[in-house]
Design a protein around this motif. Structure first.
Motif, PDB file in Angstrom:
ATOM      1  N   PRO A  43      13.941   6.764 -15.140  1.00 14.80           N
ATOM      2  CA  PRO A  43      15.195   6.196 -14.643  1.00 14.80           C
ATOM      3  C   PRO A  43      14.924   4.932 -13.816  1.00 14.80           C
ATOM      4  O   PRO A  43      13.843   4.773 -13.242  1.00 14.80           O
ATOM      5  CB  PRO A  43      15.765   7.296 -13.746  1.00 14.80           C
ATOM      6  N   TRP A  44      15.907   4.044 -13.733  1.00 10.24           N
ATOM      7  CA  TRP A  44      15.727   2.774 -13.016  1.00 10.24           C
ATOM      8  C   TRP A  44      15.330   3.003 -11.573  1.00 10.24           C
ATOM      9  O   TRP A  44      14.522   2.269 -11.019  1.00 10.24           O
ATOM     10  CB  TRP A  44      16.995   1.918 -13.098  1.00 10.24           C
ATOM     11  N   TRP A  45      15.885   4.039 -10.940  1.00 13.90           N
ATOM     12  CA  TRP A  45      15.622   4.238  -9.513  1.00 13.90           C
ATOM     13  C   TRP A  45      14.186   4.710  -9.274  1.00 13.90           C
ATOM     14  O   TRP A  45      13.612   4.452  -8.231  1.00 13.90           O
ATOM     15  CB  TRP A  45      16.638   5.198  -8.897  1.00 13.90           C
ATOM     16  N   VAL A  46      13.582   5.375 -10.250  1.00 12.48           N
ATOM     17  CA  VAL A  46      12.183   5.776 -10.118  1.00 12.48           C
ATOM     18  C   VAL A  46      11.290   4.541 -10.253  1.00 12.48           C
ATOM     19  O   VAL A  46      10.299   4.396  -9.534  1.00 12.48           O
ATOM     20  CB  VAL A  46      11.811   6.839 -11.172  1.00 12.48           C
ATOM     21  N   GLN A  47      11.654   3.640 -11.160  1.00 14.40           N
ATOM     22  CA  GLN A  47      10.878   2.420 -11.356  1.00 14.40           C
ATOM     23  C   GLN A  47      10.916   1.526 -10.117  1.00 14.40           C
ATOM     24  O   GLN A  47       9.963   0.819  -9.835  1.00 14.40           O
ATOM     25  CB  GLN A  47      11.408   1.644 -12.559  1.00 14.40           C
ATOM     26  N   ARG A  48      12.024   1.552  -9.377  1.00  9.49           N
ATOM     27  CA  ARG A  48      12.184   0.661  -8.222  1.00  9.49           C
ATOM     28  C   ARG A  48      11.749   1.303  -6.902  1.00  9.49           C
ATOM     29  O   ARG A  48      11.636   0.617  -5.896  1.00  9.49           O
ATOM     30  CB  ARG A  48      13.641   0.226  -8.063  1.00  9.49           C
ATOM     31  N   ALA A  49      11.530   2.601  -6.896  1.00 15.00           N
ATOM     32  CA  ALA A  49      11.195   3.308  -5.656  1.00 15.00           C
ATOM     33  C   ALA A  49       9.979   2.680  -4.993  1.00 15.00           C
ATOM     34  O   ALA A  49       8.968   2.411  -5.633  1.00 15.00           O
ATOM     35  CB  ALA A  49      10.937   4.784  -5.937  1.00 15.00           C
ATOM     36  N   GLY A  50      10.086   2.418  -3.700  1.00 21.08           N
ATOM     37  CA  GLY A  50       8.980   1.865  -2.936  1.00 21.08           C
ATOM     38  C   GLY A  50       8.869   0.352  -2.999  1.00 21.08           C
ATOM     39  O   GLY A  50       7.942  -0.221  -2.422  1.00 21.08           O
ATOM     40  N   ALA A  51       9.797  -0.319  -3.662  1.00 21.83           N
ATOM     41  CA  ALA A  51       9.705  -1.769  -3.817  1.00 21.83           C
ATOM     42  C   ALA A  51       9.751  -2.498  -2.479  1.00 21.83           C
ATOM     43  O   ALA A  51       9.198  -3.583  -2.344  1.00 21.83           O
ATOM     44  CB  ALA A  51      10.821  -2.283  -4.729  1.00 21.83           C
ATOM     45  N   PHE A  52      10.412  -1.910  -1.478  1.00 25.15           N
ATOM     46  CA  PHE A  52      10.545  -2.569  -0.177  1.00 25.15           C
ATOM     47  C   PHE A  52       9.698  -1.901   0.901  1.00 25.15           C
ATOM     48  O   PHE A  52       9.922  -2.129   2.086  1.00 25.15           O
ATOM     49  CB  PHE A  52      12.009  -2.587   0.264  1.00 25.15           C
ATOM     50  N   ALA A  53       8.725  -1.108   0.505  1.00 21.01           N
ATOM     51  CA  ALA A  53       7.875  -0.418   1.481  1.00 21.01           C
ATOM     52  C   ALA A  53       7.191  -1.421   2.396  1.00 21.01           C
ATOM     53  O   ALA A  53       6.591  -2.390   1.941  1.00 21.01           O
ATOM     54  CB  ALA A  53       6.835   0.429   0.760  1.00 21.01           C
ATOM     55  N   GLY A  54       7.327  -1.200   3.692  1.00 20.59           N
ATOM     56  CA  GLY A  54       6.674  -2.059   4.676  1.00 20.59           C
ATOM     57  C   GLY A  54       7.369  -3.384   4.919  1.00 20.59           C
ATOM     58  O   GLY A  54       6.866  -4.215   5.663  1.00 20.59           O
ATOM     59  N   ASP A  55       8.522  -3.618   4.312  1.00 17.15           N
ATOM     60  CA  ASP A  55       9.262  -4.872   4.490  1.00 17.15           C
ATOM     61  C   ASP A  55      10.086  -4.778   5.770  1.00 17.15           C
ATOM     62  O   ASP A  55      11.020  -3.989   5.860  1.00 17.15           O
ATOM     63  CB  ASP A  55      10.163  -5.104   3.282  1.00 17.15           C
ATOM     64  N   SER A  56       9.756  -5.580   6.772  1.00 19.27           N
ATOM     65  CA  SER A  56      10.438  -5.498   8.066  1.00 19.27           C
ATOM     66  C   SER A  56      11.911  -5.865   7.945  1.00 19.27           C
ATOM     67  O   SER A  56      12.757  -5.304   8.649  1.00 19.27           O
ATOM     68  CB  SER A  56       9.751  -6.390   9.099  1.00 19.27           C
ATOM     69  N   GLY A  57      12.251  -6.780   7.064  1.00 13.99           N
ATOM     70  CA  GLY A  57      13.650  -7.144   6.857  1.00 13.99           C
ATOM     71  C   GLY A  57      14.448  -5.978   6.302  1.00 13.99           C
ATOM     72  O   GLY A  57      15.593  -5.737   6.711  1.00 13.99           O
ATOM     73  N   PHE A  58      13.861  -5.243   5.373  1.00 17.83           N
ATOM     74  CA  PHE A  58      14.530  -4.084   4.797  1.00 17.83           C
ATOM     75  C   PHE A  58      14.697  -2.977   5.834  1.00 17.83           C
ATOM     76  O   PHE A  58      15.740  -2.339   5.917  1.00 17.83           O
ATOM     77  CB  PHE A  58      13.733  -3.571   3.585  1.00 17.83           C
ATOM     78  N   GLU A  59      13.666  -2.792   6.656  1.00 16.15           N
ATOM     79  CA  GLU A  59      13.748  -1.785   7.723  1.00 16.15           C
ATOM     80  C   GLU A  59      14.833  -2.146   8.732  1.00 16.15           C
ATOM     81  O   GLU A  59      15.588  -1.283   9.178  1.00 16.15           O
ATOM     82  CB  GLU A  59      12.395  -1.632   8.405  1.00 16.15           C
ATOM     83  N   GLU A  60      14.945  -3.414   9.069  1.00 14.85           N
ATOM     84  CA  GLU A  60      15.993  -3.867   9.988  1.00 14.85           C
ATOM     85  C   GLU A  60      17.370  -3.664   9.367  1.00 14.85           C
ATOM     86  O   GLU A  60      18.313  -3.230  10.032  1.00 14.85           O
ATOM     87  CB  GLU A  60      15.780  -5.347  10.337  1.00 14.85           C
TER      88      GLU A  60
END
Length: 82
Positions: A43-60
């Motif tokens: 599924p698309w969401w499995v393929q994208r999982a973790g794409a923003f890991a460690g991204d401070s902007g995403f965490e904010e």
């Protein structure tokens, strides 16, 4: 006519190392290009999982979204007649 160009041995070693690095990068990129074929059954969401890991902007963004939702829930509780 000019004679052969003499290249110092350390320059040759540096060029060989850079070539090895480039070849490794090309192999990695080829593998990444093949990867979608393997992932096509996921599924698309499995393929994208973790794409923003460690991204401070995403965490904010997540932190601000949670803050907004908490404030919205609090406002909704205040509006409910008791």
């Amino acid at each position: 006519m000019a004679g052969p160009v003499l290249v110092p041995p350390d320059a040759i070693a540096a060029i060989r190392q850079r070539l090895n690095d480039v070849e490794a990068d090309v192999a990695r990129l080829k593998q990444q290009l093949r990867a979608p074929e393997v992932q096509a059954n996921q599924p698309w969401w499995v393929q994208r999982a973790g794409a923003f890991a460690g991204d401070s902007g995403f965490e904010e963004m997540n932190r601000l979204g949670q803050q907004w939702r908490a404030a919205d829930r609090e406002r909704a509780r205040e509006e409910v007649p008791t």
